[in-house]
Design a protein around this motif. Sequence first.
Motif, PDB file in Angstrom:
ATOM      1  N   GLU A 253      58.987 -50.423  58.832  1.00  0.00           N
ATOM      2  CA  GLU A 253      58.248 -49.443  57.984  1.00  0.00           C
ATOM      3  C   GLU A 253      56.836 -49.330  58.297  1.00  0.00           C
ATOM      4  OE1 GLU A 253      58.429 -53.493  55.627  1.00  0.00           O
ATOM      5  OE2 GLU A 253      59.445 -52.470  57.287  1.00  0.00           O
ATOM      6  N   PHE A 254      56.488 -50.247  59.170  1.00  0.00           N
ATOM      7  CA  PHE A 254      55.052 -50.208  59.880  1.00  0.00           C
ATOM      8  C   PHE A 254      55.152 -49.856  61.314  1.00  0.00           C
ATOM      9  CE2 PHE A 254      54.043 -52.733  55.856  1.00  0.00           C
ATOM     10  CZ  PHE A 254      53.045 -52.114  55.588  1.00  0.00           C
ATOM     11  N   PHE A 273      51.680 -46.437  62.280  1.00  0.00           N
ATOM     12  CA  PHE A 273      50.695 -47.650  62.085  1.00  0.00           C
ATOM     13  C   PHE A 273      50.486 -48.398  63.428  1.00  0.00           C
ATOM     14  CE2 PHE A 273      52.756 -46.953  58.331  1.00  0.00           C
ATOM     15  CZ  PHE A 273      51.712 -46.808  57.102  1.00  0.00           C
ATOM     16  N   ALA A 310      51.988 -45.977  51.817  1.00  0.00           N
ATOM     17  CA  ALA A 310      51.194 -47.513  52.221  1.00  0.00           C
ATOM     18  C   ALA A 310      50.423 -48.076  51.113  1.00  0.00           C
ATOM     19  CB  ALA A 310      50.530 -47.123  53.472  1.00  0.00           C
ATOM     20  N   ARG A 313      51.992 -49.987  48.180  1.00  0.00           N
ATOM     21  CA  ARG A 313      52.619 -51.264  48.609  1.00  0.00           C
ATOM     22  C   ARG A 313      51.691 -52.310  48.164  1.00  0.00           C
ATOM     23  NH1 ARG A 313      56.802 -51.611  52.427  1.00  0.00           N
ATOM     24  NH2 ARG A 313      56.031 -53.544  52.940  1.00  0.00           N
ATOM     25  N   VAL A 316      49.294 -53.655  51.131  1.00  0.00           N
ATOM     26  CA  VAL A 316      48.395 -52.766  51.843  1.00  0.00           C
ATOM     27  C   VAL A 316      47.212 -52.540  50.713  1.00  0.00           C
ATOM     28  CG1 VAL A 316      47.872 -50.489  52.831  1.00  0.00           C
ATOM     29  CG2 VAL A 316      50.194 -51.802  53.136  1.00  0.00           C
ATOM     30  N   LEU A 319      43.610 -48.445  54.606  1.00  0.00           N
ATOM     31  CA  LEU A 319      43.775 -47.921  55.940  1.00  0.00           C
ATOM     32  C   LEU A 319      42.745 -47.487  56.470  1.00  0.00           C
ATOM     33  CD1 LEU A 319      46.452 -45.225  54.541  1.00  0.00           C
ATOM     34  CD2 LEU A 319      46.914 -47.592  55.239  1.00  0.00           C
TER      35      LEU A 319
END
Length: 355
Positions: A253-254, A273, A310, A313, A316, A319
């Motif tokens: 997922e990253f 990412f 993101a 979640r 996180v 960013l």
Amino acid sequence: MRPMDGDDVIEAVAGCTTALRPAVDRDWRAVRAGRVEWDCHATAVHVADDLIAYAASLAGRAQDAYVPFELTLDEGTDNAGLLHVIETTGALLAAAVRTAPPGVRAFHPSPFRSTDAEGFAAMGIAEVLLHTHDMAEGLGIGYEPPAGLASSLLACLFPHVRPGPAPWPTLLWASGRGELPGRAPVTGWTWYHNLVIPAERVTLVGVRPSAAHDLRLGGDGGFSWLDGGPYDGTRRACSALLKAYEAGVHRPEFGVFALVRHEDGRAIGGMGFHGVPDEDGRVEIGYDLVEGARGQGYATEALRALADWALAREDVGSLFATVERDNTASQAVVGRAGFTQVSDEGDEFAYELRR
């Protein structure tokens, strides 16, 4: 390591029936299948049931639940007939995989609620390989699938698992069926499909390790690219993804996402990412677009969708992105996506978006 397809389903099923056919005269109901709780007959029925269920989900475009039916054998079906059922249901899954249009996804609960044709092929192959092992172990006969099949399966469904010295023992260990030197026993496990994140005009499609391998080598990764893409940034990101996979620290997922345009199914860029969130919940993001897709708002739209996913979640909190000082177009993209500039030193500007 390569993408899995219908031919791989047929190969897996052929290996299963070849291994088990010498034991068709045995009483499979009286023999436990390795470490699982079922006998060999029930395990073989389970394999056939999963194969037809995956075929039905993909062909029927199931969206919220499995197609509501169950496989039932005719009264008196013997072991040879049961192997024929496995061959038939395997052929149906292979046909569903081969005929599924690009981009089609259907329901599967683990872990992102859907998968594509390759994911269904891989799940069917996993059921065949692992449960053939279970039955062969119970019956006391030899079985080992081709190393290439096991390697591709690991990369597709177990991208979070560090590859071992040999793929088949690694797959058995990853599914709780064996030991691997230097690694703790696996007592609970799951597999992972590639994540997709929808946006208004594009979908962010998670790149699997096998696709990343192809992209790193100059291929298309199974995507139809606009303008002969992707650009070097996406290929470098795929190289980093492969290094993370080989080190056992990749979290799908990253990873890297291909931006696939809805109107024509063309991939127009990459976004993703630079790794997993750090201990403060901070994770860096990057992207690039092919020239023919620039200046139309695609990057802003995709970045907003990825940021929303993101920041929803718990792991996180913020960013981070860096943009070259003279790249005013990309600076505008991160600004429109809600990022604020936090540094203007050197040749790059730094931007941040907090939850």
